[in-house]
Design a protein around this motif. Structure first.
Motif, PDB file in Angstrom:
ATOM      1  N   PHE A  92      -5.919   0.858   2.101  1.00 57.44           N
ATOM      2  CA  PHE A  92      -6.918  -0.205   1.991  1.00 57.44           C
ATOM      3  C   PHE A  92      -6.414  -1.514   2.578  1.00 57.44           C
ATOM      4  N   ALA A  93      -5.131  -1.801   2.392  1.00 54.34           N
ATOM      5  CA  ALA A  93      -4.570  -3.017   2.981  1.00 54.34           C
ATOM      6  C   ALA A  93      -4.601  -2.953   4.507  1.00 54.34           C
ATOM      7  N   ALA A  94      -4.232  -1.796   5.066  1.00 53.19           N
ATOM      8  CA  ALA A  94      -4.267  -1.629   6.517  1.00 53.19           C
ATOM      9  C   ALA A  94      -5.692  -1.743   7.042  1.00 53.19           C
ATOM     10  N   MET A  95      -6.633  -1.161   6.316  1.00 52.16           N
ATOM     11  CA  MET A  95      -8.031  -1.243   6.715  1.00 52.16           C
ATOM     12  C   MET A  95      -8.512  -2.696   6.697  1.00 52.16           C
ATOM     13  N   THR A  96      -8.131  -3.434   5.668  1.00 60.08           N
ATOM     14  CA  THR A  96      -8.549  -4.825   5.542  1.00 60.08           C
ATOM     15  C   THR A  96      -8.009  -5.672   6.693  1.00 60.08           C
TER      16      THR A  96
END
Length: 219
Positions: A92-96
């Motif tokens: 999720f952090a990478a996606m954000t």
């Protein structure tokens, strides 16, 4: 000769142990690398979908259903609670970061620092908690597992597409399908499915309120 043979056997055992020691961290890093790559690709695709002009593509990235399913599947597939939390947080952090980087560097929209930080905080808190809940729910049975799966389904259905299905028909169908996957497919037995189904409607109301508060907070 026997001593020599024993030394060779011991040497082989030592080499095997060293090899296993080296390979173990590599096996642990591979899922994290995959989560990182998947997050980057998903974030870029979500922002591209937002700007594509296609309502259904923009909806997929804007409503919570797809993200709930991905995080739940990460939790279901992870071998432990810590792996579920770490992999989902990395994804999720990478996606954000990829989402806002695409907006700033490719589309020249500038950096939305406040929103970036807010979603990164969620990547470290609510997202790992959801993955851990999915890990627990998909390995147990009974009311607790049913309630956890129902909450995931409630977040999916509480996103608002069903209430506005005339303007978001594709997303409304996606929400229902994902909710069924969460409640029916991921549940381990009939009892858990029935309990999850019974709890989905009231928990959808709870989730809708919480999602509304989150939208207000994010502006």
């Amino acid at each position: 000769m026997r001593r020599g043979g024993r030394r060779r056997a011991d040497g082989g055992g030592t080499i095997g142990a060293v090899t296993a020691t080296i390979e173990a961290p590599a096996r642990r890093r591979a899922p994290l690398a995959l989560a990182l790559l998947a997050g980057v690709l998903t974030g870029a695709a979500a922002k591209a979908g937002d700007e594509s002009g296609w309502r259904w593509a923009a909806d997929l990235g804007s409503y919570p259903a797809a993200w709930v399913l991905v995080v739940a599947l990460i939790g279901w597939s992870a071998p432990s609670l810590s792996a579920a939390a770490l992999r989902s947080g990395v994804f999720f952090a990478a996606m954000t970061v990829a989402y806002y980087a695409w907006a700033a560097l490719v589309l020249d929209f500038g950096w939305s620092v406040r929103l970036l930080v807010a979603w990164l905080v969620l990547s470290a808190t609510a997202v790992p908690a959801t993955a851990v809940a999915a890990h627990v729910a998909t390995r147990g049975s009974g009311w607790l597992s049913g309630a956890l799966l129902a909450m995931a389904a409630g977040i999916t259905l509480g996103g608002g597409a069903l209430a506005d299905a005339g303007d978001h028909p594709v997303q409304a169908v996606v929400d229902v399908v994902i909710a069924l996957v969460l409640v029916v497919v991921l549940a381990r037995d009939l009892r858990t499915r029935l309990e999850a189904a019974a709890l989905t409607l009231p928990l959808t109301g709870v989730a809708a309120v919480l999602l509304g508060l989150l939208r207000d907070l994010l502006g």
